[in-house]
Design an enzyme around this catalytic site. Structure first.
Site, PDB file in Angstrom:
ATOM      1  CE  LYS A  19      -4.587   1.577  -0.540  1.00 57.78           C
ATOM      2  NZ  LYS A  19      -3.965   0.255  -0.677  1.00 57.78           N
TER       3      LYS A  19
ATOM      4  CE1 TYR B 189      -5.975   1.453   2.786  1.00 59.46           C
ATOM      5  CE2 TYR B 189      -5.491  -0.730   3.660  1.00 59.46           C
ATOM      6  CZ  TYR B 189      -5.091   0.401   2.983  1.00 59.46           C
ATOM      7  OH  TYR B 189      -3.814   0.490   2.492  1.00 59.46           O
TER       8      TYR B 189
ATOM      9  CB  SER C 162      -0.964   0.010   1.183  1.00 58.64           C
ATOM     10  OG  SER C 162      -2.019  -0.901   0.958  1.00 58.64           O
TER      11      SER C 162
END
Length: 410
Positions: A65, A180, A62
């Site tokens: 991101k 999430y 992640s």
């Protein structure tokens, strides 16, 4: 510097340490390195035979991101798309998406009943996708989506390496809550649709090439790398020891997924952090960086859901390295916001980061933060499962405290 060295070496010592290998890199606002070091092994049981380096390729999960949020702001800056555009006008595959609210009881039916849907009542915006307020939720950990997948006969999920694994109903009306999910994966598809470029090619051309970062890609196998070349996943067992584990991410994915798919190095990734800390050039204007880091206004239910996600049910289960293991009144310790690329702490952390620091992490216990007030950005690379590892938290808190002794002394 000596204190930082000692901390890393203590935790990664092949005989007495609790982590097989880790890298920590910090830069200042002028692009100068404050600290950079890799310690330990890139293999779970490698001892000193396979030393980890700052150029070891690692799945960053992640931490991808942030790169997608930067890509989004590049398009916004150019006027090619707006944060509040309804992405269903850009991505036809989302045009008929629904909100799932439950199941009709029928234990004899496939999946245990029939899903109950609502029509989406408003736009699904690009802003919502990057702030996790769109209604998308990762499917492998949500009971309703697990049941829906069984009912629908879905064979792909968030770890399948395909955008189809991100295609499923929303779990709440866009903008009304927070959870999430794969919003950044869909933001990557928006970038592809608007620019006409495959997302990996877009990032190479508009992020990594300008930064001189040659080792970052969604597709390491296409670069001639093998599993042996990348940092190996280690799994912490019930007794606390580490053994070679299996990464939840496919080494050879079909799609470039903007929420979790990048492989990078500590040396490459810190170039992105340092650029944003210094004002954004050549990637973004300083005005766009301000927008990127500005706390977003969320609905009350969304703010509450965000805080619940971050803090967990106890200090030990918190998903943030902001907190020590058991501070006084830890759940009320500070106000937390979400910007277009991560969490924002609204108060100073004593002896550590300043207020308005932005941070996020990656599933195998990677971490990054950008502290514009303190003039420092840093990233921590490792590859240990499961996430939210207690040893990693202690290590990162010690590293951050030692780092700020240097930062605050300048």
């Amino acid at each position: 510097m000596a204190e930082l060295d000692e901390i890393l070496e203590k935790y990664t010592n092949p005989e007495t340490g609790t982590i097989q290998g880790a890298s920590f890199v910090a830069v200042g606002k002028n692009g100068d390195f404050i600290y950079r070091k890799a310690a330990g092994s890139q293999k779970a049981n490698g001892g000193t035979s396979y030393p980890l380096t700052l150029d070891t390729v690692t799945w960053i999960a992640s931490q991808t991101k942030l790169t997608t949020s930067v890509s989004v702001m590049q398009l916004v800056e150019k006027g090619l798309v707006a944060l509040d555009d309804d992405v269903r006008g850009i991505l036809p595959v989302l045009k008929d998406i629904k909100v799932i609210t439950g199941f009709e009881d029928d234990d004899t039916a496939p999946g245990g009943g029939h899903p109950i849907f609502e029509d989406v009542k408003g736009p699904i915006t690009l802003r919502q996708l990057v702030t996790h307020s769109s209604g998308f939720r990762y499917d492998t950990r949500h009971p309703l989506l697990i049941k829906y997948s069984k009912w629908a006969g879905r064979t792909e999920n968030m770890f399948s390496g395909t955008i189809e694994g991100c295609l499923h109903p929303l779990i709440f009306q866009p903008g009304t809550s927070w959870d999430y999910g794969p919003g950044l994966d869909w933001a990557g598809r928006v970038i592809e649709a608007v620019t006409g470029m495959p997302y990996d090619e877009y990032q190479q051309e508009h992020i990594w090439k300008p930064l001189g970062a040659a080792d970052t890609t969604f597709f390491p196998a296409k670069r001639g790398l093998t599993l042996w070349d990348i940092q190996e996943t280690a799994e912490r067992g019930e007794g606390g020891g580490l053994e070679a584990g299996r990464s939840p991410w496919l080494f050879e994915c079909r799609d470039a997924l903007g929420g979790a798919g990048l492989f990078s190095t500590a040396n490459d990734y810190v170039k992105l952090l340092g650029t944003l800390l210094a004002g954004g050039g050549p990637l973004l204007s300083s005005t766009s960086v301000d927008v990127l880091f500005a706390p977003q206004t969320l609905a009350p239910e969304a703010s509450a859901a965000l805080r619940t996600f971050v803090t967990g049910s106890s200090p030990q289960k918190s998903k943030s390295w902001l907190w020590d293991s058991d501070p006084d009144n830890w759940r009320d310790y500070m106000e937390i916001k979400h910007c277009l690329c991560g969490l924002v702490n609204k108060e100073d952390v004593p002896g550590r980061r300043h207020k308005n620091t932005v941070n996020w992490d990656g599933l195998p216990n990677l971490l990054w933060f950008i502290d514009r007030e303190g003039g420092v950005a840093a990233t921590f690379f490792t590859q240990i499962m499961p996430p939210d590892d207690a040893e990693i938290r202690k290590l990162c808190q010690e590293l951050e405290t030692a780092l700020y002794k240097i930062v605050d002394s300048k």
